[in-house]
Motif scaffolding. Structure first.
Motif, PDB file in Angstrom:
ATOM      1  N   UNK A  36      86.431 -23.809 -46.615  1.00 29.03           N
ATOM      2  CA  UNK A  36      85.651 -22.914 -46.066  1.00 29.03           C
ATOM      3  C   UNK A  36      86.465 -21.784 -45.107  1.00 29.03           C
ATOM      4  N   UNK A  37      86.164 -20.667 -44.820  1.00 30.95           N
ATOM      5  CA  UNK A  37      86.953 -19.854 -43.956  1.00 30.95           C
ATOM      6  C   UNK A  37      86.617 -19.917 -42.448  1.00 30.95           C
ATOM      7  N   UNK A  38      87.456 -19.694 -41.763  1.00 33.50           N
ATOM      8  CA  UNK A  38      87.291 -19.536 -40.280  1.00 33.50           C
ATOM      9  C   UNK A  38      86.418 -18.308 -39.864  1.00 33.50           C
ATOM     10  N   UNK A  39      85.595 -18.608 -38.884  1.00 32.80           N
ATOM     11  CA  UNK A  39      84.765 -17.414 -38.394  1.00 32.80           C
ATOM     12  C   UNK A  39      85.548 -16.487 -37.712  1.00 32.80           C
ATOM     13  N   UNK A  40      85.292 -15.213 -37.813  1.00 32.97           N
ATOM     14  CA  UNK A  40      85.850 -14.049 -36.978  1.00 32.97           C
ATOM     15  C   UNK A  40      87.149 -13.635 -37.425  1.00 32.97           C
ATOM     16  N   UNK A  41      87.694 -14.196 -38.616  1.00 31.93           N
ATOM     17  CA  UNK A  41      89.145 -13.755 -39.195  1.00 31.93           C
ATOM     18  C   UNK A  41      88.991 -12.851 -40.014  1.00 31.93           C
ATOM     19  N   UNK A  42      87.879 -12.349 -40.675  1.00 32.35           N
ATOM     20  CA  UNK A  42      87.824 -11.507 -41.848  1.00 32.35           C
ATOM     21  C   UNK A  42      87.456 -10.069 -41.127  1.00 32.35           C
ATOM     22  N   UNK A  43      87.932  -8.961 -41.531  1.00 35.49           N
ATOM     23  CA  UNK A  43      87.481  -7.580 -41.747  1.00 35.49           C
ATOM     24  C   UNK A  43      87.796  -6.956 -42.717  1.00 35.49           C
ATOM     25  N   UNK A  80      76.099   0.325 -50.675  1.00 39.48           N
ATOM     26  CA  UNK A  80      74.572   0.172 -50.177  1.00 39.48           C
ATOM     27  C   UNK A  80      74.528  -1.019 -49.194  1.00 39.48           C
ATOM     28  N   UNK A  81      73.591  -1.150 -48.250  1.00 36.27           N
ATOM     29  CA  UNK A  81      73.408  -2.389 -47.514  1.00 36.27           C
ATOM     30  C   UNK A  81      72.013  -2.215 -47.082  1.00 36.27           C
ATOM     31  N   UNK A  82      71.644  -3.232 -46.303  1.00 33.90           N
ATOM     32  CA  UNK A  82      70.526  -3.515 -45.520  1.00 33.90           C
ATOM     33  C   UNK A  82      70.752  -3.766 -44.045  1.00 33.90           C
ATOM     34  N   UNK A  83      69.844  -2.934 -43.369  1.00 31.33           N
ATOM     35  CA  UNK A  83      69.878  -3.199 -41.871  1.00 31.33           C
ATOM     36  C   UNK A  83      69.364  -4.624 -41.447  1.00 31.33           C
ATOM     37  N   UNK A  97      85.912   0.914 -42.443  1.00 28.49           N
ATOM     38  CA  UNK A  97      86.897   0.520 -41.839  1.00 28.49           C
ATOM     39  C   UNK A  97      86.998  -0.248 -40.498  1.00 28.49           C
ATOM     40  N   UNK A  98      87.606  -1.369 -40.396  1.00 26.19           N
ATOM     41  CA  UNK A  98      87.492  -2.221 -39.436  1.00 26.19           C
ATOM     42  C   UNK A  98      86.258  -3.039 -38.877  1.00 26.19           C
ATOM     43  N   UNK A  99      85.326  -3.041 -39.734  1.00 24.11           N
ATOM     44  CA  UNK A  99      84.094  -3.685 -39.735  1.00 24.11           C
ATOM     45  C   UNK A  99      84.430  -5.328 -39.859  1.00 24.11           C
ATOM     46  N   UNK A 100      83.864  -6.169 -38.905  1.00 23.11           N
ATOM     47  CA  UNK A 100      84.147  -7.644 -39.143  1.00 23.11           C
ATOM     48  C   UNK A 100      83.094  -8.163 -39.893  1.00 23.11           C
ATOM     49  N   UNK A 101      83.495  -9.245 -40.539  1.00 21.93           N
ATOM     50  CA  UNK A 101      82.504 -10.196 -41.491  1.00 21.93           C
ATOM     51  C   UNK A 101      82.514 -11.534 -41.167  1.00 21.93           C
ATOM     52  N   UNK A 102      81.256 -12.038 -41.032  1.00 20.47           N
ATOM     53  CA  UNK A 102      81.086 -13.598 -40.758  1.00 20.47           C
ATOM     54  C   UNK A 102      80.908 -14.238 -41.935  1.00 20.47           C
ATOM     55  N   UNK A 103      80.607 -15.541 -41.820  1.00 21.95           N
ATOM     56  CA  UNK A 103      80.762 -16.427 -43.072  1.00 21.95           C
ATOM     57  C   UNK A 103      79.584 -16.239 -43.722  1.00 21.95           C
ATOM     58  N   UNK A 104      78.479 -15.607 -43.332  1.00 18.73           N
ATOM     59  CA  UNK A 104      77.291 -15.385 -44.208  1.00 18.73           C
ATOM     60  C   UNK A 104      77.350 -14.152 -44.864  1.00 18.73           C
ATOM     61  N   UNK A 105      78.429 -13.380 -44.755  1.00 14.25           N
ATOM     62  CA  UNK A 105      78.762 -12.141 -45.384  1.00 14.25           C
ATOM     63  C   UNK A 105      78.103 -10.871 -44.565  1.00 14.25           C
ATOM     64  N   UNK A 106      77.459 -11.099 -43.344  1.00 16.40           N
ATOM     65  CA  UNK A 106      76.933 -10.113 -42.480  1.00 16.40           C
ATOM     66  C   UNK A 106      78.184  -9.139 -42.064  1.00 16.40           C
ATOM     67  N   UNK A 107      77.838  -7.861 -41.833  1.00 15.37           N
ATOM     68  CA  UNK A 107      78.915  -6.861 -41.346  1.00 15.37           C
ATOM     69  C   UNK A 107      78.700  -6.259 -40.310  1.00 15.37           C
ATOM     70  N   UNK A 108      79.567  -6.390 -39.271  1.00 18.99           N
ATOM     71  CA  UNK A 108      79.515  -5.675 -38.014  1.00 18.99           C
ATOM     72  C   UNK A 108      80.341  -4.330 -38.249  1.00 18.99           C
ATOM     73  N   UNK A 109      79.605  -3.344 -38.203  1.00 18.42           N
ATOM     74  CA  UNK A 109      80.436  -2.008 -38.060  1.00 18.42           C
ATOM     75  C   UNK A 109      81.156  -1.557 -36.983  1.00 18.42           C
ATOM     76  N   UNK A 110      82.087  -0.935 -37.196  1.00 14.11           N
ATOM     77  CA  UNK A 110      82.926  -0.440 -35.783  1.00 14.11           C
ATOM     78  C   UNK A 110      81.939   0.196 -34.778  1.00 14.11           C
ATOM     79  N   UNK A 111      80.906   0.741 -35.101  1.00 13.50           N
ATOM     80  CA  UNK A 111      79.945   1.485 -34.302  1.00 13.50           C
ATOM     81  C   UNK A 111      79.055   0.636 -33.691  1.00 13.50           C
ATOM     82  N   UNK A 112      79.342  -0.774 -33.874  1.00 14.19           N
ATOM     83  CA  UNK A 112      78.107  -1.573 -33.420  1.00 14.19           C
ATOM     84  C   UNK A 112      77.004  -2.024 -33.847  1.00 14.19           C
ATOM     85  N   UNK A 113      76.952  -1.338 -35.322  1.00 14.62           N
ATOM     86  CA  UNK A 113      75.598  -1.504 -35.980  1.00 14.62           C
ATOM     87  C   UNK A 113      75.898  -2.753 -37.081  1.00 14.62           C
ATOM     88  N   UNK A 114      74.990  -3.520 -37.373  1.00  6.94           N
ATOM     89  CA  UNK A 114      75.157  -4.523 -38.063  1.00  6.94           C
ATOM     90  C   UNK A 114      74.131  -4.226 -39.500  1.00  6.94           C
TER      91      UNK A 114
END
Length: 227
Positions: A36-43, A80-83, A97-114
């Motif tokens: 399993x991957x470590x949280x906070x290490x994927x972008x 495509x995605x869902x808010x 570009x630069x978005x962070x990814x968690x272990x549940x495949x949620x994406x935090x965009x660089x503008x703060x939107x998830x």
């Protein structure tokens, strides 16, 4: 200097995309890690060509040990995605570009939107096209006089082919004029032995093929009426 391993097996032996979603990329990453991957290490990282055009995204895993893993996605025109409220949204590659990814495949965009359930609009591989569709794209490049962008030359065998990786750089403002050009030239294209000439093509077929190839359709300006 950090070491990086690039994973590019994004199509199977039948040229079907092996991954379209962030979840697909994480599954491939866990397969590569064997854990399993470590949280906070994927972008997400989106490379750009010198022209500024983005053609694909990569999932970048930065290991504490300094050995990075980069997993490439197929060429795409966006995603495509869902808010968080469940609404569907379309995103450009630049927005990833630069978005962070968690272990549940949620994406935090660089503008703060998830966003979640992100899926790329994968562009078709050349193997996906029929002879007729290849011909439509070929003549579109000729019509636009964009051979320097749309064709890839191979000097040694003296051949040239369509560079589908750059089709998103092209745009057509007058599809009807393009259709007339295709109608005038498609029957003259060389074919294999005993293969009949390609026949007439409908406007709808041309539009669908351009959309598949990633060629943009833009509205041209209507001529002003004389006073």
């Amino acid at each position: 200097m950090r070491n990086a391993r690039l994973i590019q097996d994004f199509r199977d032996t039948n040229y079907r995309p092996t991954r379209r979603t962030i979840a697909d990329g994480l599954a491939r990453l866990e397969q590569e890690l064997g854990a399993k991957l470590d949280i906070g290490l994927c972008h997400l990282h989106v490379p750009h060509q010198p022209s500024g055009t983005a053609l694909f995204a990569t999932l970048w895993y930065r290991s504490y040990a300094g050995d990075d893993i980069i997993i490439a996605y197929p060429f795409s025109k966006g995603c495509r995605a869902r808010t968080t409220s469940g609404a569907r949204v379309n995103l450009s590659l630049d927005q990833l570009d630069g978005a962070l990814i968690d272990e549940d495949a949620n994406v935090l965009l660089s503008n703060g939107r998830s966003v979640r359930a992100l899926e790329f609009d994968v562009l078709p591989h050349p193997k996906d096209f029929t002879d007729l569709e290849h011909a439509i794209v070929f003549l579109t490049v000729r019509f636009l006089e964009a051979e320097d962008i749309g064709f890839r030359y191979m000097p040694e065998p003296g051949l040239r082919g369509i560079d589908y990786s750059r089709m998103s750089e092209l745009s057509v403002s007058n599809v009807k004029a393009l259709a007339r050009y295709i109608a005038a030239h498609i029957g003259k294209l060389p074919r294999g032995d005993e293969e009949p000439p390609l026949g007439p093509v409908s406007l709808n077929k041309i539009q669908n093929t351009l959309a598949m190839a990633g060629v943009r359709k833009v509205r041209g300006r209507k001529p002003k009426k004389a006073d």
